[in-house]
Motif scaffolding. Structure first.
Motif, PDB file in Angstrom:
ATOM      1  N   TRP A 143       0.847  -1.045  -0.103  1.00  0.00           N
ATOM      2  CA  TRP A 143      -0.143   0.024   0.078  1.00  0.00           C
ATOM      3  C   TRP A 143       0.776   1.355  -0.014  1.00  0.00           C
ATOM      4  O   TRP A 143       2.176   1.197   0.031  1.00  0.00           O
ATOM      5  CB  TRP A 143      -0.767   0.011   1.175  1.00  0.00           C
ATOM      6  CG  TRP A 143      -1.889  -1.056   1.215  1.00  0.00           C
ATOM      7  CD1 TRP A 143      -1.827  -2.441   1.323  1.00  0.00           C
ATOM      8  CD2 TRP A 143      -3.370  -1.214   0.869  1.00  0.00           C
ATOM      9  NE1 TRP A 143      -2.714  -3.242   1.440  1.00  0.00           N
ATOM     10  CE2 TRP A 143      -3.833  -2.387   0.910  1.00  0.00           C
ATOM     11  CE3 TRP A 143      -3.946  -0.147   0.393  1.00  0.00           C
ATOM     12  CZ2 TRP A 143      -5.249  -2.723   0.741  1.00  0.00           C
ATOM     13  CZ3 TRP A 143      -5.320  -0.366  -0.071  1.00  0.00           C
ATOM     14  CH2 TRP A 143      -6.005  -1.483   0.044  1.00  0.00           C
ATOM     15  N   ASP A 188       1.694   3.530   2.239  1.00  0.00           N
ATOM     16  CA  ASP A 188       2.417   3.681   3.165  1.00  0.00           C
ATOM     17  C   ASP A 188       3.819   2.827   3.072  1.00  0.00           C
ATOM     18  O   ASP A 188       4.748   3.119   3.718  1.00  0.00           O
ATOM     19  CB  ASP A 188       1.864   3.504   4.521  1.00  0.00           C
ATOM     20  CG  ASP A 188       0.841   4.738   4.843  1.00  0.00           C
ATOM     21  OD1 ASP A 188       1.238   5.754   4.274  1.00  0.00           O
ATOM     22  OD2 ASP A 188      -0.327   4.542   5.615  1.00  0.00           O
ATOM     23  N   GLY A 241       0.534  -4.126   4.034  1.00  0.00           N
ATOM     24  CA  GLY A 241      -0.686  -3.900   4.706  1.00  0.00           C
ATOM     25  C   GLY A 241      -0.533  -3.730   6.331  1.00  0.00           C
ATOM     26  O   GLY A 241      -1.390  -3.469   6.963  1.00  0.00           O
ATOM     27  N   GLY A 284      -1.916  -0.487   7.712  1.00  0.00           N
ATOM     28  CA  GLY A 284      -3.246  -0.338   7.841  1.00  0.00           C
ATOM     29  C   GLY A 284      -4.165  -1.103   8.382  1.00  0.00           C
ATOM     30  O   GLY A 284      -3.868  -1.387   9.535  1.00  0.00           O
ATOM     31  N   ALA A 285      -5.076  -1.802   7.616  1.00  0.00           N
ATOM     32  CA  ALA A 285      -5.891  -2.946   8.497  1.00  0.00           C
ATOM     33  C   ALA A 285      -4.954  -4.033   9.041  1.00  0.00           C
ATOM     34  O   ALA A 285      -5.679  -4.738  10.126  1.00  0.00           O
ATOM     35  CB  ALA A 285      -6.958  -3.390   7.480  1.00  0.00           C
ATOM     36  N   LYS A 293       1.364  -3.435  12.218  1.00  0.00           N
ATOM     37  CA  LYS A 293      -0.099  -4.079  12.517  1.00  0.00           C
ATOM     38  C   LYS A 293       0.079  -5.484  12.155  1.00  0.00           C
ATOM     39  O   LYS A 293      -0.548  -5.840  11.062  1.00  0.00           O
ATOM     40  CB  LYS A 293      -1.167  -3.300  11.998  1.00  0.00           C
ATOM     41  CG  LYS A 293      -1.250  -1.894  12.348  1.00  0.00           C
ATOM     42  CD  LYS A 293      -2.401  -1.018  12.053  1.00  0.00           C
ATOM     43  CE  LYS A 293      -2.392   0.220  12.620  1.00  0.00           C
ATOM     44  NZ  LYS A 293      -3.632   1.048  12.021  1.00  0.00           N
TER      45      LYS A 293
END
Length: 412
Positions: free
Chosen positions: A237, A239, A326, A329-330, A350
């Motif tokens: 992504w 970021d 990822g 993010g989520a 994460k």
């Protein structure tokens, strides 16, 4: 509570409908379900020996695929019916050869569930990892159709284990048997009176192991990599890409393959703009007869951007280190595909919901990073770390076997 659940489903549908006017995925979600029962009726014979597999999206499909394919191998006379909730699963696997019917799952509701079950009349239903639909589960139970959850994983913060989660616990009581990934999941289910649980492990280990021992050959990727060391960056992504942009300048002898999670033109251009070194898109490489290593200028191409879907799992065979996106993010994407090829793995912060990520960190085959300095430190540690590579591969090998355990329990 059931009324609130039903209203929530309808509100969700309205929200998706609204976004469908300017969002491609939302549009596919709506259009894919138009006349869905007519599609099913035309394609499926309820008198056949149908087995229903449901997957939330593409990741769950790959996770449940070893069980599906083994059932088809052992019992080719059985018909496989697949449903997806998400367009990202359906659109990529809608032509999957082993299925006799692939559809979007109609939204959960009393009428939809009843009609769907009548049309396909499955002898069993297999859900992978999660998605717990009240009306579908109840319809299966009412019709005495076994329902299995495979590769299930549960966490104590989920609603099932809260004092107010009685309604959702009722949904779980419709499940014939749970096949879970870890001890925590087994203990949590037993704590609410569900003892129909087997600790079978995660079928993803079977899938990624099979992929690693029989990888798809990608000559163009091999040509790009030549003899250079390669970092494969999967499901990235923005970021992630911002963080990764420092590496090519710092390590000019390395090459980098970036397979972003989203491949719309705007995102692809942002990746190209993010990096100061020369890059090449996979589609350009695929449609030219020119070797990207011919000529002095072409030799400077350090980055290959994958602008299509479906080859990521095979890309890792050409790498020495993997970065999985990822984590800003989520949550991180699939780390096991890379580990199966013996690639130590780097990802963002994460990752706590992902048991395999924690397992790989524990054996020093993975690192979580939050900054450029941490990324460089992890890269330095892994770029010639044979022990980390061997540990990653062994981690996958030692945990395969869930498919066999599941099939034995359900008498296949």
């Amino acid at each position: 509570m059931l009324l609130l659940y039903t209203i929530g489903i309808k509100i969700y549908n309205l929200i998706i409908w609204f976004f469908s006017f300017f969002n491609t995925k939302a549009a596919l979600f709506i259009s894919g379900r138009k006349q869905i029962f007519k599609q099913i009726a035309e394609k499926i014979n309820p008198n056949d020996r149908n087995i229903w597999f449901h997957f939330a999206s593409l990741g769950e499909f790959e996770q449940g695929r070893p069980v599906l394919e083994k059932i088809k191998e052992l019992h080719p006379e059985k018909k496989i019916i697949i449903t997806f909730f998400s367009p990202s699963g359906y659109e990529i696997r809608k032509n999957y050869a082993l299925a006799d019917g692939i559809f979007y799952l109609p939204l959960d509701g009393r009428t939809n569930a009843k009609r769907f079950i009548e049309l396909i009349n499955p002898e069993m239903a297999i859900f992978t990892k999660y998605e717990f639909w009240y009306y579908y589960f109840k319809a299966l139970k009412t019709n005495n159709i076994p329902l299995y959850i495979i590769s299930g994983i549960f966490r104590k913060e989920q609603v099932f284990f809260r004092f107010y989660g009685g309604f959702y616990r009722k949904i779980l009581k419709n499940v014939t048997h749970f096949f879970v990934q870890n001890d925590e999941s087994s203990s949590l289910l037993r704590s609410i009176g569900l003892n129909n649980v087997t600790l079978s492990g995660d079928t993803r280990f079977d899938r990624v192991y099979e992929n690693a021992i029989q990888p798809k050959n990608l000559p163009l990727i091999e040509s790009f990599c030549e003899d250079a060391k390669v970092m494969v960056c999967g499901s990235t992504w923005p970021d992630d890409e911002k963080l990764l942009s420092v590496l090519p300048d710092k390590y000019p002898n390395w090459k980098f393959i970036i397979a972003p999670h989203e491949i719309d033109e705007r995102h692809l251009q942002s990746i190209e703009n993010q990096f100061s070194v020369s890059s090449l898109r996979y589609s350009v490489l695929s449609h030219t007869s020119v070797n990207p290593h011919d000529g002095d200028s072409d030799k400077k191409v350090q980055i290959l951007i994958i602008d299509n879907i479906g080859i990521l799992s095979a890309l890792y065979q050409y790498g020495q280190i993997a970065y999985i996106g990822g984590g800003f993010g989520a949550g991180i994407h699939n780390t096991l595909e890379a580990a199966a090829f013996g690639l130590p793995v780097i990802f963002g912060p994460k990752f706590n919901k992902f048991q395999e990520a924690k397992g790989l960190i524990k054996i020093n085959a993975a690192k979580s990073v939050s900054s450029v300095n941490e990324l460089i430190e992890a890269f330095e540690d892994f770029k010639s770390n044979d022990k980390a590579s061997a540990a990653a591969k062994k981690y996958v090998f030692d945990k395969k076997g869930a498919t066999e355990s599941i099939l034995k329990k359900i008498n296949f």
